[in-house]
Design a protein around this motif. Structure first.
Motif, PDB file in Angstrom:
ATOM      1  N   PHE A  45      -3.655  57.982  -1.366  1.00  0.00           N
ATOM      2  CA  PHE A  45      -4.674  57.738  -0.347  1.00  0.00           C
ATOM      3  C   PHE A  45      -4.219  56.515   0.441  1.00  0.00           C
ATOM      4  O   PHE A  45      -3.969  55.460  -0.139  1.00  0.00           O
ATOM      5  CB  PHE A  45      -6.002  57.477  -1.066  1.00  0.00           C
ATOM      6  N   VAL A  46      -4.090  56.673   1.760  1.00  0.00           N
ATOM      7  CA  VAL A  46      -3.572  55.601   2.605  1.00  0.00           C
ATOM      8  C   VAL A  46      -4.511  55.399   3.791  1.00  0.00           C
ATOM      9  O   VAL A  46      -4.924  56.375   4.419  1.00  0.00           O
ATOM     10  CB  VAL A  46      -2.167  55.979   3.127  1.00  0.00           C
ATOM     11  N   VAL A  47      -4.850  54.144   4.101  1.00  0.00           N
ATOM     12  CA  VAL A  47      -5.654  53.886   5.299  1.00  0.00           C
ATOM     13  C   VAL A  47      -4.743  54.032   6.518  1.00  0.00           C
ATOM     14  O   VAL A  47      -3.584  53.616   6.494  1.00  0.00           O
ATOM     15  CB  VAL A  47      -6.353  52.505   5.267  1.00  0.00           C
ATOM     16  N   ASN A  48      -5.272  54.641   7.565  1.00  0.00           N
ATOM     17  CA  ASN A  48      -4.462  54.914   8.758  1.00  0.00           C
ATOM     18  C   ASN A  48      -3.933  53.654   9.430  1.00  0.00           C
ATOM     19  O   ASN A  48      -2.897  53.694  10.090  1.00  0.00           O
ATOM     20  CB  ASN A  48      -5.234  55.775   9.752  1.00  0.00           C
ATOM     21  N   LYS A  49      -4.624  52.522   9.237  1.00  0.00           N
ATOM     22  CA  LYS A  49      -4.134  51.256   9.790  1.00  0.00           C
ATOM     23  C   LYS A  49      -2.761  50.894   9.225  1.00  0.00           C
ATOM     24  O   LYS A  49      -2.031  50.127   9.838  1.00  0.00           O
ATOM     25  CB  LYS A  49      -5.114  50.115   9.490  1.00  0.00           C
ATOM     26  N   GLN A  50      -2.428  51.430   8.052  1.00  0.00           N
ATOM     27  CA  GLN A  50      -1.150  51.113   7.423  1.00  0.00           C
ATOM     28  C   GLN A  50      -0.267  52.349   7.252  1.00  0.00           C
ATOM     29  O   GLN A  50       0.807  52.251   6.669  1.00  0.00           O
ATOM     30  CB  GLN A  50      -1.389  50.470   6.053  1.00  0.00           C
ATOM     31  N   LEU A  51      -0.695  53.467   7.757  1.00  0.00           N
ATOM     32  CA  LEU A  51       0.010  54.729   7.527  1.00  0.00           C
ATOM     33  C   LEU A  51       1.477  54.668   7.917  1.00  0.00           C
ATOM     34  O   LEU A  51       2.354  55.003   7.110  1.00  0.00           O
ATOM     35  CB  LEU A  51      -0.694  55.873   8.267  1.00  0.00           C
TER      36      LEU A  51
END
Length: 185
Positions: free
Chosen positions: A169-175
């Protein structure tokens, strides 16, 4: 401050329900621990939510801050677990690689909860992986090191039972940064 009779009854009903949940959880933990110690828990298949529409973030024990999620999140699938460990900050990879299911660094009940879910064919949210950088905390120096902010017990159980890849699971801000760190296209 005085409580009404209704408030007192509600308090005791909630307390009894909570105590019962703890007793059930403890009993199940003991059953799973017994299975493990008697070598009857040998083949466990991790099950993950891989569709973002299936994920209820309120079930995330370590809820992400709203500002991290304002651009959404992505599930990256089939991440090589050894590569993931290689890109993590020191501490967690060494613990996972010891392949000790129940250990002093993790909560035994949470390990049993993960096992219980997978024994019952319940999918779990993939581990949340963040980059340690200014997106997380403006006061720290940017790094290219990954950190499992939520899901250490799930990673440990999956790895112990032989998983070679996992979704994350990755936040899009850090994708994009995480994709670069993991050499993904």
């Amino acid at each position: 401050m005085e409580l009404s009779q209704e408030e007192i009854e509600k308090f005791w009903a909630e307390k009894l329900a909570s105590d019962e949940r703890i007793r059930v959880r403890n009993r199940r933990h003991q059953e799973i621990l017994t299975l493990f110690k008697s070598s009857k828990l040998t083949d466990l298949k991790p099950l993950w939510h891989t569709d973002i529409n299936e994920i209820d973030l309120s079930k995330q024990r370590e809820n992400l801050r709203d500002d991290l999620l304002d651009e959404g999140f992505t599930i990256l699938q089939n991440i090589n677990i050894e590569l993931l460990f290689d890109k993590m900050q020191s501490g967690n990879p060494e613990m996972f690689r010891e392949k000790e299911l129940y250990n002093d660094d993790l909560n035994d009940w949470k390990i049993s909860d993960v096992i219980d879910n997978w024994l019952n064919k319940v999918k779990l949210i993939p581990p949340t992986i963040l980059v340690i950088d200014k997106v997380i905390d403006k006061t720290i120096k940017d790094t290219c090191k990954l950190f499992p902010t939520d899901g250490k017990h799930r990673i440990n159980v999956a790895y112990y039972f032989g998983a070679t890849t996992i979704p994350i699971f990755v936040v899009n801000k850090q994708l994009e940064k995480i994709k670069t760190i993991l050499n993904l296209e």
